[in-house]
Write an enzyme that holds these catalytic residues in place. Sequence first.
Site, short mmCIF file in Angstrom:
data_model
loop_
_atom_site.label_atom_id
_atom_site.label_comp_id
_atom_site.label_asym_id
_atom_site.label_seq_id
_atom_site.Cartn_x
_atom_site.Cartn_y
_atom_site.Cartn_z
N HIS A 158 -10.93 3.05 -23.41
CA HIS A 158 -10.19 2.62 -24.59
C HIS A 158 -11.21 2.46 -25.71
O HIS A 158 -12.12 1.63 -25.63
CB HIS A 158 -9.45 1.31 -24.32
CG HIS A 158 -8.37 1.44 -23.29
ND1 HIS A 158 -8.04 0.44 -22.41
CD2 HIS A 158 -7.54 2.47 -23.02
CE1 HIS A 158 -7.06 0.85 -21.63
NE2 HIS A 158 -6.74 2.08 -21.98
N GLU A 207 -12.98 -6.26 -16.92
CA GLU A 207 -12.62 -6.71 -18.26
C GLU A 207 -13.74 -7.65 -18.70
O GLU A 207 -13.89 -8.75 -18.17
CB GLU A 207 -11.27 -7.41 -18.24
CG GLU A 207 -10.11 -6.54 -17.80
CD GLU A 207 -9.63 -5.59 -18.89
OE1 GLU A 207 -10.09 -5.74 -20.05
OE2 GLU A 207 -8.82 -4.70 -18.59
N HIS A 261 -13.94 -2.31 -19.43
CA HIS A 261 -12.92 -2.51 -20.47
C HIS A 261 -13.20 -3.80 -21.22
O HIS A 261 -14.24 -4.44 -21.03
CB HIS A 261 -11.53 -2.54 -19.84
CG HIS A 261 -11.07 -1.21 -19.32
ND1 HIS A 261 -9.94 -0.57 -19.80
CD2 HIS A 261 -11.58 -0.39 -18.37
CE1 HIS A 261 -9.78 0.58 -19.16
NE2 HIS A 261 -10.77 0.71 -18.28
N GLU A 265 -12.45 -0.92 -27.15
CA GLU A 265 -13.04 -1.91 -26.24
C GLU A 265 -14.51 -1.52 -26.08
O GLU A 265 -14.90 -0.80 -25.18
CB GLU A 265 -12.28 -1.91 -24.91
CG GLU A 265 -10.82 -2.34 -25.10
CD GLU A 265 -9.96 -2.15 -23.87
OE1 GLU A 265 -10.50 -1.89 -22.78
OE2 GLU A 265 -8.71 -2.25 -23.99
#
Length: 540
Positions: free
Chosen positions: A137, A367, A275, A140
Amino acid sequence: MCGQIFEGNQNPETPVLGRLPVPTVARFIRINPQTWYPNGTICLRAEILGCRVSDPTNIYASEQARESKDALDFRHHNYKDMRMLMKSVTEECPDITRIYTIGKSYMGLKLYVMEISDNPGKHELGEPEFRYVAGMHGNEVLGRELVLNLMQFLCRQYKKGNQRVVRLVTETRIHLLPSMNPDGYEVAYEKGSELAGWAEGRYSFEGIDLNHNFPDLNNIMWDTQEKAANPAKVPNHYIPIPQYYTEEDATVAPETRAVISWMQDIPFVLGANLHGGELVVTYPYDCTRDWAPQENTPTADDAFFRWLSSVYASTNLVMANPDRRICHYEDFQSHNNIINGGAWHTVPGSMNDFSYLHTNCFEVTVELSCDKFPHASQLPVEWDNNKESLLVYMEQVHRGIKGVVRDKISKKGIADAIIKVEDHDHDIRSAPDGDYWRLLNPGDYRVMVWALGYLPSMRTCHVGMEAHPTICDFTLTKTPMQVLKDIRAKGGKIPQDLQLRLRALRLRKLRASTKALNQRRESQRLQRLQRRGARDARGG
């Protein structure tokens, strides 16, 4: 004291910039929301941006912003800067680095990979392949910077003789892809950390979410299992890509196609994709059965995936901090900062699930931070937060068992041999040289190996607590029929001992088939007698 009203908005995707009318010096800033939703709740996300000023009366003046002890290039790198940094690393460490490309983005930006190994450019027998992928992404961005920092760190620490890094580089072939979605990143980079939105730059130039763009092999496998007479015989690995996905007009991003080809070319053993927007590590399966929005959906290797996720989460300085704030509304600390992907939210077509079902590679999603685009001043802190996690996670590629599957006569490696671990309904296959790696937690395992044209072989392999693999080699013997085919293909004479073995094999098959036929006939005869007896009883 200064009071100022700033207008917000109801669209969470678009940031709004508010400025104080005059420069203001403050140690504390109080934010007083004035608008609530009808149900009495309020949602607020605010970033306060400013600069440090000196104050001779400030008792906290000695407290400086945290700086990392590693002198790395802590800034946000656009496409040009990223290429220059990678080039500088190869110039600094030419003996252990190599830059290569795996394809191009929709806008023609190359997908660069940095390889770090003591023998770059070549797969070495018995040496596992590892990968980090960042920037799937585009907005990110922390993963991109951490991967670039990691390149510099490994290079410089290797030159300094850091034994931990030397061991990693000499025993592992490391591949680092800092930007899978460079088109999206450039969009987010133009706005910067101050104005980058929650979704702007997330998708590819074509508007595709790359983490939903891989083939959905989960449902193909589950549907086949439900329809099969014997679900145990349904393939649980190397599930082929469906035909519709390979068509030219299929909605598949060039970035996704490039990564899939990369996965197929290199026998990766372990990886992680980085991410942002949360603080948690997720593991497969990401896709739930029957399209449930949230449901724990474990793989056959759930225990090892939980170990992998815990390794990263427990060594991450922010995730491991019990006093940290939650990012949004979910408290992942109650799960020890790890969660099954499907239990969080279903993601059909994720890279993690595809990697597990189509290749040998185990992969998790990290994350990294609450903020998708942290300010450049935070990058040294974020590096320190993640440095140990990035290193210790790579070291897990040496867990479990590894070995080489060889032909008994020629001693050559056998490619595509199937390695099956008892009670683990997920097989793997040997690489082109015959070497394999099977990630496993400590314990004793019955392992069976077989290949086309060979008799199967089984042995028990022990995995200890140490962070190095157990060597578990296999030597396979060709079946007599395969030996016969090889001799005939070469136009050779069939040895007498092989003729006798083949004759004995045919006799065994004949006896077995005759026995089965007789048993079937006897069963049919008994059934006829039972039916006849039942008719006679009714007639009486």
